[in-house]
Structure formats: C-alpha cells, structure tokens
Design an enzyme around this catalytic site. Sequence first.
Site, PDB file in Angstrom:
ATOM      1  N   GLY A  34       0.799  -1.216   0.000  1.00 50.60           N
ATOM      2  CA  GLY A  34       0.000   0.000   0.000  1.00 50.60           C
ATOM      3  C   GLY A  34       0.830   1.263   0.000  1.00 50.60           C
ATOM      4  O   GLY A  34       0.428   2.282  -0.580  1.00 50.60           O
ATOM      5  N   LYS A 136      20.476  -0.962  14.545  1.00 54.86           N
ATOM      6  CA  LYS A 136      21.792  -1.465  14.957  1.00 54.86           C
ATOM      7  C   LYS A 136      22.906  -0.735  14.232  1.00 54.86           C
ATOM      8  O   LYS A 136      23.988  -0.516  14.788  1.00 54.86           O
ATOM      9  CB  LYS A 136      21.882  -2.972  14.675  1.00 54.86           C
ATOM     10  CG  LYS A 136      23.229  -3.582  15.048  1.00 54.86           C
ATOM     11  CD  LYS A 136      23.239  -5.086  14.899  1.00 54.86           C
ATOM     12  CE  LYS A 136      24.620  -5.641  15.298  1.00 54.86           C
ATOM     13  NZ  LYS A 136      24.657  -7.115  15.281  1.00 54.86           N
ATOM     14  N   HIS A 280      -7.247  10.594  50.745  1.00 57.26           N
ATOM     15  CA  HIS A 280      -5.830  10.258  50.894  1.00 57.26           C
ATOM     16  C   HIS A 280      -5.608   8.751  50.986  1.00 57.26           C
ATOM     17  O   HIS A 280      -4.911   8.257  51.881  1.00 57.26           O
ATOM     18  CB  HIS A 280      -5.230  10.967  52.106  1.00 57.26           C
ATOM     19  CG  HIS A 280      -5.382  12.454  52.062  1.00 57.26           C
ATOM     20  ND1 HIS A 280      -4.954  13.224  51.002  1.00 57.26           N
ATOM     21  CD2 HIS A 280      -5.958  13.320  52.934  1.00 57.26           C
ATOM     22  CE1 HIS A 280      -5.232  14.495  51.228  1.00 57.26           C
ATOM     23  NE2 HIS A 280      -5.855  14.582  52.385  1.00 57.26           N
ATOM     24  N   ARG A 450      -0.888  -0.915  66.966  1.00 59.23           N
ATOM     25  CA  ARG A 450      -2.276  -1.285  66.720  1.00 59.23           C
ATOM     26  C   ARG A 450      -3.238  -0.668  67.729  1.00 59.23           C
ATOM     27  O   ARG A 450      -4.352  -0.268  67.384  1.00 59.23           O
ATOM     28  CB  ARG A 450      -2.394  -2.811  66.721  1.00 59.23           C
ATOM     29  CG  ARG A 450      -3.705  -3.325  66.179  1.00 59.23           C
ATOM     30  CD  ARG A 450      -3.554  -4.742  65.684  1.00 59.23           C
ATOM     31  NE  ARG A 450      -2.563  -4.798  64.603  1.00 59.23           N
ATOM     32  CZ  ARG A 450      -2.806  -4.465  63.332  1.00 59.23           C
ATOM     33  NH1 ARG A 450      -4.009  -4.065  62.985  1.00 59.23           N
ATOM     34  NH2 ARG A 450      -1.870  -4.552  62.427  1.00 59.23           N
TER      35      ARG A 450
END
Length: 530
Positions: A34, A136, A280, A450
């Site tokens: 093409g 290359k 957040h 915790r």
Amino acid sequence: MTKYALLSVSDKTGIIEVAQTLVNNGIELLSTGGTFKTIEEAGIPVTAVEDYTEFPEMMDGRVKTLHPKIHGGLLGLRDNNEHIQAMNDHGISTIDYVIVNLYPFKETITKPDVTLADAIENIDIGGPSMLRSAAKNYQSVTVVTDPADYPTLIQQLTDNNESTYEFRQYLAGKVFQLTSHYDALISDYLDQFNKKEQNFEVNQWSHKTLTYSEKQSLRYGENSHQSATFYKELNAPKSSIAAAVQLNGKELSYNNLKDADAAIKIAKEFTEPVAVAVKHMNPCGVAIADTIEEAFERCQQADPVSIYGGIVVVNREVSLELANALGKIFLEIIVAPSFSSEALERLTKKKNLRLLTIDFDEELNKDQEEYVSVSGGLLVQAVDQSNELIKDSLSDIPNAWDVSTKRQPTLEELKAMNFGMKVVKHVKSNAIVVTNDYMTLGIGAGQMNRVGSAEIALKQAEEKDATLRQTYVMSSDAFLPMSDTAELAHRRGITAIAQPGGSKYDQDSVQVCDDNDVAMVMTGYRHFRH
C-alpha cells in the site's frame, strides 16, 4: 553511488512529504504494498521491493523484505572493507534511510470481534526486522518509525542534505522502545491462551516485561513540583480507573487517580448497594443499604467532616435524589456505573466536579497482579483477593473463620465483622475498623502501633449516636500483638472482634474476651496494606 531509502508504513500520515524530500535529495525510493501504491499515485518515482530484490513477494505478504539485499544493505558497515566487498560481490546496495511503522497489532486485538487468526496475521515480522537492522547500524542508517519525527528529518535533509549522528542515535533508541513494546503486546495477548491447564511443564522466565501506553499527561504528580504521566494497560479491566469514562469536570490529577482507584477497589468488595468515600487513599466512610440513596446517607454520616473534598464511589446508578445529596457537599470525583439524565444535568452544573463511569459488572480477574515501584526495582504480587469473606448474604460462619472464644458471635455481629473485614483490607496498616453491620463507625489507619489505631477508630465511633452502636464490632487487618487492644475494645463497649490471629500472645487476647463475654474470631487471613 546510488543512495536508497526504504518506505513501508501502515500509518500513511506525512509519508508523501517525506518521500518527496528524499527524492529531492537524490535518494531513490524502495517500497512495498500500500505504501508503494500511495507514493506512485502521488507521482513520485518509486521501485517495488520485489523488483529490487528480484524475488517475488509471497505467502500473502508474509515474505517480502526478508532478503539479503534488504538486510545486507541495512547492516553492512560502510567503513569495513570486507563488508563492502561482500556487498559488491552480491549486488547489494546500501540503504541509508528506513521509514517504517508496524502492522496495527494493538488496534487489531482491541476490536471486539477479533479472532486469534486475525491477531496472528497482524503480527509484523518484516517491519521489526528492518527496524532492528537499521537501528543497529545507526552510525550510517537513519531509521524513522514515529511520524512525529518526520519534520526534523525533513528539516535536516533540506538544510544539510543528511541527518545528524545525534538524531540517528535518538531514532535508534526509539526503535528499540517500539519493538520491545510491540513484542510485549504480542506476548501479553498470547499469554491469555496459556491460562488453561497444560499437559507439559510451564517454565516462566526469570525476567518480566511490562508495557503500557500513555493515557494522559498530568499537570503534576503528588506535589506541584513533580512531573507525572498516566499510562494504561492495553486491555485494562473495564471496572478499573484506567478504563473509566469521564463525563464532566477537570482533568484528573495524580492524587485523584490514586484515590479513585482505592475507592473503586473497596466498592468492588460488595454486591449490595454500597457507597464509599475515600480521602488520601484511606476510606473515611463505607456503608451498605437496600438502596443506593440510603447507602450514601450512611456513608456521609460515617465521617461528615473527612468526606469534604473526597472521592465517592457508588455501585448503582446515580438518581436525581442521590445527585441532590451529592451536590450539597464539595467532592472531587463521583464514580458510578451510570448517571440518570436528570442526575447528570444536576451534577454537571458543577463544572469542576469529575464524573466518571466504570463497569461494575465485570468479574474480578483471579490472576491479576499489582506492581509497586521501589528505588531500583519493582515489587510484584497477586492482588489481595482472599476467599474468607462472604460476598452476599451471610447466615453462617465463613469456613476459614475460627471462633476462639466461649461465646459465639450473634448473626448481627457476624455480619458486622464480615463487613468490617471487607473494609479493613483496604485501610493502611496498622488498621482497625469499628462498624455495625451496615456502616463504618470509626477507622484507625496507618499508626505505628495497633492500639493507637484502635484508639482513633473508637474515638470516632463514640462521637456518633448511640443507636448506631447497637451492633458494635471491631475488625483488625493483622493479629493483635498483645492483649491491650482487646482490653481497650472491651472497656469501650465492643462486643465482638475479628482478627487474623497468629500472635504468640493470641491466647492472652482470647482470655480477655472470655473474661468479659466478648466474642472473637480468628479469620486466618492477614490484610496488611502498606
């Protein structure tokens, strides 16, 4: 000596101008398919590759540029006498310019009706081979694959009759970026066919190649002095922030994207109507109800202060009634599966409010991985899709849960703990979530111990109306290292605790619960979120 350029592009953008500039500089053109037709119809002299190689295109175009006269002309070192002699002996001319882009593999596989056969036929072989050979040998060969670089090539040829070494080196780097991206797309596509059981041993490589395409350039990152870009997986899940469709508002920021992603992941834990508010990266309110309107009312009630300036995700269509409630507070983003026309009209009056839609019906990919960059590396893990949580109605204790106390939890407590564990897995560690059976009452996130997280969560819960605490449970993302959290929970009115277990002091916490008629279950699954 005749100079040649080879042009073969699927994207014809700007190719005529490039071809004309090459010809104006005394360079003869070679082309295929093409591209040849496009150049010829423009009245520019061009030679078909098969006429140049004297070898016909064959196998439906699979073989056309894979020929020594092509790759010898690209790879031959111009300052190596042996290379030059070999080229002369075999009638090979140097090809100094390559203008090539690749078969549209990405566009092919994103078509809804694509077949494996279609995808395979759109794997370009000759194109990448030419690009790699030319790149290359960039000391002598100019290889352009991105139409955005055409103007610079045209300018350099017009001004200097050749390209500069620095430009050729830059172009070579882009070639290998493109071919690695192209190959990764092919690899990812074919990998989906390897998910079924195999009758042979599957050996994975010790390296990992990921590829993404730019979705949008962001104004800045987490802070205004940080640059940022949002990249998207090719086939990003339809239920992900990367696949969201924006209906209104400003462009999404870096922080918007992270917060919205966090909120969506929480909402996807539930099949019943749910509303999630995130600030957040942590939820500030999560609630379920029989209707989405009531779910949002409860979500806002969970933390009416922190929701300000936050992100809300709902998993049902936004009605006008819900839109009126949402429109009364300042929000950055609203995410939903859809908005009614009346709701959209109401909310788009706020020009800066981002409205997004995603597909909540898409099922979770059990093989999904998540990636986190660290300095000099990448952490990869499976997504936390633990199976100890019941997705819908709950009438019994989940199989993985172990009741560790003398007192069995009530059905309401069980529902509340199940709800809490779905939320706590999305809260930054150390994480404690206090809930009833339909909404969060207090969330303690990201503390260094915790019991400190528990203090925060309980304080938030105690500020709410006592009628919300008729069912009053605590969920923890990891084991209770000491008995102090259980003691605190009992003193402050908690009647049931869900935790993974695994501490050598588990029995101390169990004893506290037994002494005070508090139920405790060990889920067996930790949910750290760092």
